[in-house]
Write a protein that holds these residues in place. Structure first.
Motif, short mmCIF file in Angstrom:
data_model
loop_
_atom_site.label_atom_id
_atom_site.label_comp_id
_atom_site.label_asym_id
_atom_site.label_seq_id
_atom_site.Cartn_x
_atom_site.Cartn_y
_atom_site.Cartn_z
N CYS A 231 68.75 45.87 96.94
CA CYS A 231 68.47 45.74 95.51
C CYS A 231 67.45 44.63 95.28
O CYS A 231 67.56 43.56 95.89
CB CYS A 231 69.75 45.46 94.73
SG CYS A 231 69.48 45.63 92.96
N ASN B 87 66.96 43.38 92.25
CA ASN B 87 67.33 42.66 91.04
C ASN B 87 68.18 41.43 91.34
O ASN B 87 68.74 41.30 92.42
CB ASN B 87 68.09 43.59 90.08
CG ASN B 87 67.16 44.58 89.43
OD1 ASN B 87 66.10 44.20 88.93
ND2 ASN B 87 67.53 45.85 89.44
N CYS C 226 70.93 40.31 89.34
CA CYS C 226 72.11 40.27 88.46
C CYS C 226 73.11 39.23 89.00
O CYS C 226 73.63 39.41 90.11
CB CYS C 226 72.76 41.64 88.38
SG CYS C 226 71.56 42.96 88.11
N CYS D 75 76.68 40.24 90.40
CA CYS D 75 76.81 41.35 91.36
C CYS D 75 76.52 40.89 92.78
O CYS D 75 75.50 40.23 93.05
CB CYS D 75 75.86 42.48 90.98
SG CYS D 75 75.88 43.83 92.19
N TYR E 299 75.43 42.48 95.17
CA TYR E 299 74.25 43.10 95.76
C TYR E 299 72.94 42.44 95.30
O TYR E 299 71.86 42.92 95.62
CB TYR E 299 74.21 44.59 95.42
CG TYR E 299 75.29 45.43 96.07
CD1 TYR E 299 76.12 44.90 97.06
CD2 TYR E 299 75.49 46.75 95.70
CE1 TYR E 299 77.12 45.66 97.65
CE2 TYR E 299 76.50 47.52 96.29
CZ TYR E 299 77.30 46.97 97.26
OH TYR E 299 78.29 47.73 97.84
N ASN E 300 73.04 41.38 94.51
CA ASN E 300 71.79 40.77 94.00
C ASN E 300 70.90 40.31 95.16
O ASN E 300 71.38 39.90 96.22
CB ASN E 300 72.09 39.66 92.99
CG ASN E 300 72.49 38.37 93.65
OD1 ASN E 300 71.66 37.67 94.26
ND2 ASN E 300 73.77 38.04 93.57
N GLY F 74 71.78 50.37 94.63
CA GLY F 74 71.01 49.33 93.98
C GLY F 74 69.61 49.83 93.63
O GLY F 74 69.22 50.94 93.98
N LYS G 201 65.16 44.97 86.21
CA LYS G 201 66.28 45.02 85.25
C LYS G 201 66.21 43.88 84.23
O LYS G 201 66.92 43.89 83.22
CB LYS G 201 67.61 44.98 86.02
CG LYS G 201 68.81 45.41 85.20
CD LYS G 201 70.03 45.63 86.07
CE LYS G 201 71.30 45.83 85.26
NZ LYS G 201 72.49 46.03 86.11
FE1 SF4 Z 1 72.16 44.50 89.57
FE2 SF4 Z 1 72.94 46.97 90.20
FE3 SF4 Z 1 71.39 45.55 91.85
FE4 SF4 Z 1 73.93 44.87 91.49
S1 SF4 Z 1 73.20 46.75 92.42
S2 SF4 Z 1 72.16 43.47 91.57
S3 SF4 Z 1 74.22 45.39 89.29
S4 SF4 Z 1 70.87 46.29 89.78
#
Ligand code: SF4
Ligand code: SF4
Length: 470
Positions: free
Chosen positions: A96, A98, A100, A103, A105-106, A142, A217
């Motif tokens: 991912c 992003n 966030c 989360c 997974y950021n 992600g 995002k």
């Molecule tokens: Fe954000 Fe979704 Fe990535 Fe998690 S998986 S960091 S919620 S975009």
């Protein structure tokens, strides 16, 4: 300026209107007459607006709160009866870009191993899910244009639909991918997905930008307008949600309802589903630092009022919640739950590896245990996916739902799909309870023709046939 018909995020989710709503509720909170009138209006099953809904949420009077819960139970029962639809998530990739902050997974979390499933690995995951008895999946991954391209998503959907393991088949793939273009949404439509799901997390722009400090995002408007683009592309079943615990809950509750009102006003049909996840711990994520996390009691009240406000939207609660919370919220409004879920990439086929979980699960029971539990609580677990196959989506679905006719499909379909589950996957004890429930419920189908046809289908399932539907 608030305008629910506007296509601009900051006009249909107008900050001032949300703050005015909160103030209006404060000013009227002791007005028992007004609260009673809202409850009276809600009995017509046509929903209530965001101001009325917050008034109910903040209502301090025990007698009126009890009436509100009774009404939520009445609506749930009238529209959904005993049915509870089951599904499972499938995590394809935790790459991912992003940031966030809530989360695991950021992008900046270097402690989590990154993994993306190959098509072969996806096929193996799907076989395990089919062997459990699942028919409906929610695809999760992600946002990463390189690792998780739209072509990868499309290929994965094709793989999932193509696997027919023993008696298994995945009949509906709901998709939760990042906000994207109309062109990409059209591709998802062509790939025959069920519901397109995208959570807003929070509707407060300032907080949203802080919680999503970088990556695509971060763009509040682009994210908030995603459902308009999805619907424009023909994806008329969309699922919205907020992550409760990130912002002041009143703000997000009102924002969520304004989003639904906007979609109904502009697209002629509101959200197909609403999800209400609460923030949970994950790898390097400590949920306790979010001071606005909501209590179980308030969570239940939110769900009851969502049921009253949007009688025809499916309400989803995942395995983030405990068995007890799930039982209480099923009573007042929840219509879909996940079961036997794994929230890590490849979680169904690899040994438990906590580090790759997106969030921690509270309800760790198997699907079999959940089915048995639902049956014992008096529900009819349903694996129905008929509407998409029959073209009952978007406003066509809503018209049938609002006229009450959808029940003539949902009830027999729940029995048919439960029978498939009982015959093909259940252990003896669950199978016996399921068959007893099926026989009892069959007799309650009011239309003789539908009842007889359902009986015939049930017999044919015993002979090894399947995939019947109304
Ligand atoms: Fe954000 Fe979704 Fe990535 Fe998690 S998986 S960091 S919620 S975009
Ligand atoms: Fe859902 Fe349609 Fe099946 Fe009813 S008939 S349970 S609305 S898919």
């Amino acid at each position: 300026m608030y305008n629910k018909y506007s296509k601009k995020a900051q006009e249909f989710i107008d900050d001032k209107e949300i703050l005015d709503t909160i103030q209006w509720v404060k000013d009227n909170i002791n007005n028992k007459q007004l609260i009673s009138e809202v409850l009276e209006k809600a009995k017509q099953l046509k929903g209530i607006d965001h101001r009325e809904a917050l008034l109910l949420l903040e209502c301090p009077f025990e007698d009126l709160n009890n009436k509100m819960y009774d009404l939520a139970k009445y609506i749930k029962n009238k529209i959904y009866g005993k049915r509870v639809v089951l599904f499972a998530p499938i995590y394809l990739s935790n790459y991912c870009v992003n940031g966030c902050v809530y989360c695991a997974y950021n992008h900046k979390n270097k402690d989590i191993p990154r993994r993306k499933l190959t098509q072969e690995e996806i096929a193996n995951e799907v076989k395990v899910l089919q062997d459990m008895g699942h028919k409906r999946l929610a695809l999760e991954l992600g946002e990463d244009p390189v690792n998780n391209s739209i072509d990868y998503v499309l290929e994965s959907i094709k793989t999932i639909y193509s696997i027919k393991h023993k008696n298994g088949a995945i009949r509906r793939v709901n998709v939760n991918i990042a906000a994207t273009t109309v062109e990409n949404y059209k591709k998802l439509k062509e790939a025959e997905i069920g519901t397109y799901i995208l959570f807003q997390e929070t509707y407060n722009k300032e907080n949203y930008e802080k919680l999503h400090p970088y990556g695509p995002k971060h763009n509040y408007d682009y994210h908030t307008e995603a459902m308009d683009r999805a619907m424009e592309a023909g994806l008329d079943d969309v699922g919205i949600g907020v992550l409760f615990g990130l912002n002041m809950y009143k703000y997000d509750f009102v924002g969520l309802l304004m989003h639904a009102e906007h979609l109904e006003a502009v697209m002629g049909v509101g959200p197909h589903t609403v999800s209400v996840p609460r923030i949970k711990d994950g790898n390097n994520i400590d949920s306790s630092k979010y001071s606005d996390a909501i209590s179980d009691e308030l969570f239940k009240k939110i769900i009851a009022i969502l049921r009253i406000t949007m009688p025809y939207a499916g309400i989803i609660v995942s395995t983030r919640e405990s068995q007890q919370v799930r039982a209480e919220t099923l009573e007042v409004g929840v219509s879909q739950i996940s079961g036997g879920s794994k929230t890590s990439v490849g979680g169904y086929t690899t040994a438990p590896e906590e580090k790759t979980e997106q969030f921690s699960i509270t309800d760790e029971r198997t699907l079999e245990e959940i089915v048995e539990w639902l049956l014992k609580l008096g529900y009819v677990p349903s694996f129905c996916t008929a509407c998409y196959k029959e073209g009952r989506t978007g406003d066509r679905f809503m018209q049938l739902a609002k006229s009450g006719q959808i029940v003539n499909c949902c009830n027999p379909n729940s029995l048919i799909t439960l029978k498939e589950y009982a015959e093909n996957y259940a252990l003896d004890n669950t199978k016996n309870i399921a068959n007893k429930v099926i026989n009892e419920e069959l007799e309650t189908i009011p239309n003789e023709k539908v009842k007889n046809l359902t009986r015939k289908y049930l017999e044919e399932i015993c002979d090894g046939k399947q995939d019947f539907r109304f």
